[in-house]
Design a protein around this motif. Structure first.
Motif, PDB file in Angstrom:
ATOM      1  N   THR A 295     -22.648  68.166  61.414  1.00 52.60           N
ATOM      2  CA  THR A 295     -23.605  67.441  62.260  1.00 52.60           C
ATOM      3  C   THR A 295     -23.419  67.807  63.739  1.00 52.60           C
ATOM      4  O   THR A 295     -24.237  67.448  64.572  1.00 52.60           O
ATOM      5  CB  THR A 295     -23.488  65.908  62.097  1.00 52.60           C
ATOM      6  N   GLN A 296     -22.344  68.510  64.055  1.00 51.90           N
ATOM      7  CA  GLN A 296     -22.114  68.961  65.436  1.00 51.90           C
ATOM      8  C   GLN A 296     -22.826  70.292  65.675  1.00 51.90           C
ATOM      9  O   GLN A 296     -22.862  71.125  64.772  1.00 51.90           O
ATOM     10  CB  GLN A 296     -20.609  69.136  65.704  1.00 51.90           C
ATOM     11  N   PRO A 297     -23.359  70.515  66.867  1.00 48.66           N
ATOM     12  CA  PRO A 297     -24.100  71.753  67.121  1.00 48.66           C
ATOM     13  C   PRO A 297     -23.251  73.014  66.916  1.00 48.66           C
ATOM     14  O   PRO A 297     -22.110  73.070  67.359  1.00 48.66           O
ATOM     15  CB  PRO A 297     -24.542  71.631  68.587  1.00 48.66           C
ATOM     16  N   HIS A 298     -23.860  73.982  66.248  1.00 51.92           N
ATOM     17  CA  HIS A 298     -23.299  75.332  66.099  1.00 51.92           C
ATOM     18  C   HIS A 298     -21.911  75.415  65.476  1.00 51.92           C
ATOM     19  O   HIS A 298     -21.124  76.298  65.803  1.00 51.92           O
ATOM     20  CB  HIS A 298     -23.368  76.066  67.447  1.00 51.92           C
ATOM     21  N   THR A 299     -21.645  74.511  64.549  1.00 52.72           N
ATOM     22  CA  THR A 299     -20.363  74.543  63.848  1.00 52.72           C
ATOM     23  C   THR A 299     -20.191  75.853  63.074  1.00 52.72           C
ATOM     24  O   THR A 299     -19.120  76.459  63.118  1.00 52.72           O
ATOM     25  CB  THR A 299     -20.265  73.337  62.885  1.00 52.72           C
ATOM     26  N   VAL A 300     -21.240  76.303  62.394  1.00 49.86           N
ATOM     27  CA  VAL A 300     -21.114  77.529  61.591  1.00 49.86           C
ATOM     28  C   VAL A 300     -20.856  78.724  62.510  1.00 49.86           C
ATOM     29  O   VAL A 300     -19.961  79.529  62.279  1.00 49.86           O
ATOM     30  CB  VAL A 300     -22.391  77.772  60.738  1.00 49.86           C
ATOM     31  N   HIS A 301     -21.622  78.795  63.580  1.00 47.83           N
ATOM     32  CA  HIS A 301     -21.474  79.864  64.560  1.00 47.83           C
ATOM     33  C   HIS A 301     -20.054  79.917  65.085  1.00 47.83           C
ATOM     34  O   HIS A 301     -19.417  80.969  65.151  1.00 47.83           O
ATOM     35  CB  HIS A 301     -22.437  79.611  65.725  1.00 47.83           C
ATOM     36  N   ARG A 302     -19.556  78.765  65.468  1.00 45.77           N
ATOM     37  CA  ARG A 302     -18.226  78.691  66.079  1.00 45.77           C
ATOM     38  C   ARG A 302     -17.149  79.100  65.081  1.00 45.77           C
ATOM     39  O   ARG A 302     -16.231  79.845  65.425  1.00 45.77           O
ATOM     40  CB  ARG A 302     -17.983  77.277  66.617  1.00 45.77           C
ATOM     41  N   LEU A 303     -17.271  78.639  63.832  1.00 44.86           N
ATOM     42  CA  LEU A 303     -16.268  78.988  62.817  1.00 44.86           C
ATOM     43  C   LEU A 303     -16.284  80.482  62.529  1.00 44.86           C
ATOM     44  O   LEU A 303     -15.235  81.123  62.471  1.00 44.86           O
ATOM     45  CB  LEU A 303     -16.542  78.222  61.517  1.00 44.86           C
ATOM     46  N   VAL A 304     -17.492  81.026  62.363  1.00 45.27           N
ATOM     47  CA  VAL A 304     -17.618  82.442  62.022  1.00 45.27           C
ATOM     48  C   VAL A 304     -17.091  83.308  63.176  1.00 45.27           C
ATOM     49  O   VAL A 304     -16.536  84.380  62.952  1.00 45.27           O
ATOM     50  CB  VAL A 304     -19.085  82.787  61.653  1.00 45.27           C
ATOM     51  N   SER A 305     -17.233  82.818  64.416  1.00 46.06           N
ATOM     52  CA  SER A 305     -16.695  83.611  65.531  1.00 46.06           C
ATOM     53  C   SER A 305     -15.204  83.388  65.742  1.00 46.06           C
ATOM     54  O   SER A 305     -14.642  83.867  66.730  1.00 46.06           O
ATOM     55  CB  SER A 305     -17.435  83.366  66.847  1.00 46.06           C
ATOM     56  N   GLY A 306     -14.575  82.643  64.845  1.00 45.48           N
ATOM     57  CA  GLY A 306     -13.116  82.544  64.881  1.00 45.48           C
ATOM     58  C   GLY A 306     -12.575  81.389  65.695  1.00 45.48           C
ATOM     59  O   GLY A 306     -11.374  81.265  65.891  1.00 45.48           O
ATOM     60  N   GLU A 307     -13.483  80.518  66.170  1.00 42.15           N
ATOM     61  CA  GLU A 307     -13.003  79.346  66.911  1.00 42.15           C
ATOM     62  C   GLU A 307     -12.277  78.408  65.951  1.00 42.15           C
ATOM     63  O   GLU A 307     -12.707  78.243  64.805  1.00 42.15           O
ATOM     64  CB  GLU A 307     -14.217  78.619  67.512  1.00 42.15           C
TER      65      GLU A 307
END
Ligand SMILES: Nc1ncnc2c1ncn2[C@@H]1O[C@H](COP(=O)(O)OP(=O)(O)OP(=O)(O)O)[C@@H](O)[C@H]1O
Ligand SMILES: [Mg+2]
Length: 272
Positions: A252-264
């Motif tokens: 439900t938080q913005p851009h969780t998938v993006h952040r995870l995939v970029s290694g955050e």
């Protein structure tokens, strides 16, 4: 990245919790964008809350055995209608509306996932016996995002049994378990559980950033790990066992998938 370059890239399995469905989050947008950049996403979805709602509306009795909902034949029709019909179609439509290419299916299609009845008292609830990812790989190679409803096929499989008319039954599978077994079968790079909490929380309510098997067992024994988190953690370890990087994070938080995939480092990462 061109489609041919993307062909050698391992898949990323993303389980979208029924808990976050309909929430106006950015998960599908992230998935479409990352797919365009060469990620090979496979989406698995839940939908337990909507099933409960429909069972109530249709006045179909359902009871719980050891915390698991038993699934009678009439309840299974609702499970199929809601998961494969309503929820799956909604997700596929939204991905296409966002400019992606998606195909909806369940474990029954192409016999991707086979199962057997778990326990007689649970009715048509299945345990997964086999997952075959060939069709998913072909879809990914064709530039398609597969969207999978957690239903398996119970049917004769051996050479002798095949071809004899008999039972062919759909089984209700826990969506987290389904995502884990598909990640294993695909030899996925990553398995991401998107849910409505920031990750696995410890007894003090703090998110566990990195979860090993020992701490998982301790949290389970203490009852801190409960309800919907149990099948998620089990699926994470099943996948992590074969080298899949598994995560639980807040969809439900913005851009969780993006952040995870970029290694955050957000949410909980499971360490096998
Ligand atoms: N230790 C824990 N840390 C975090 N959440 C926990 C924990 N133990 C139990 N939970 C519960 O697990 C829930 C997430 O699982 P739940 O099955 O409800 O959602 P989902 O799997 O995302 O959606 P669906 O089951 O509809 O696909 C959380 O909302 C929380 O209430
Ligand atoms: Mg759940």
């Amino acid at each position: 990245m061109t489609m041919n370059e993307a062909m050698g890239v391992p898949a990323t399995v993303i389980k979208i919790g029924g808990s976050t469905l309909g929430a106006q989050d950015t998960s599908l947008q992230d998935i479409v964008e990352l797919h365009r950049e060469g990620l090979r996403p496979v989406v698995v979805h839940g939908g337990g809350a909507m099933i409960s709602d429909w069972l109530k509306r249709l006045d179909i009795e359902s009871h719980f055995v050891d915390g698991l909902r038993s699934t009678s034949a009439p309840a299974m029709e609702v499970v199929l209608g809601v998961l494969r019909g309503v929820v799956n179609t909604q997700l596929v439509s939204e991905i296409i509306a966002l400019g992606g290419r998606a195909v909806g299916l369940s474990g029954v299609d192409g016999a991707i996932v086979r199962g057997e009845q778990y326990d007689e008292r649970l009715g048509l609830v299945g345990r997964i016996t086999e997952a075959n990812a060939d069709i998913l790989t072909s879809l990914l190679d064709a530039g398609v995002i597969p969207v999978i409803a957690p239903i398996a096929l119970e049917a004769p499989h051996s050479e002798q049994q095949a071809g004899t008319p008999g039972r062919a039954q759909a089984l209700n599978i826990n969506a987290d378990t389904m995502a884990g077994e598909i990640a294993r079968a695909l030899n996925a790079a990553q398995l991401i559980f998107l849910t409505d909490v920031d990750g696995l929380m410890d007894g003090a309510g703090a998110v566990v950033e990195s979860l090993g098997a020992e701490q998982a067992e301790r949290l389970r024994a203490e009852g801190v790990l409960s309800g919907g988190m149990i099948p998620k953690i089990d699926a994470c370890f099943r996948a992590a066992e074969v080298g899949v990087a598994a995560f639980i994070a807040n969809g439900t938080q913005p851009h969780t998938v993006h952040r995870l995939v970029s290694g955050e480092r957000i949410g909980t990462r499971i360490e096998a």
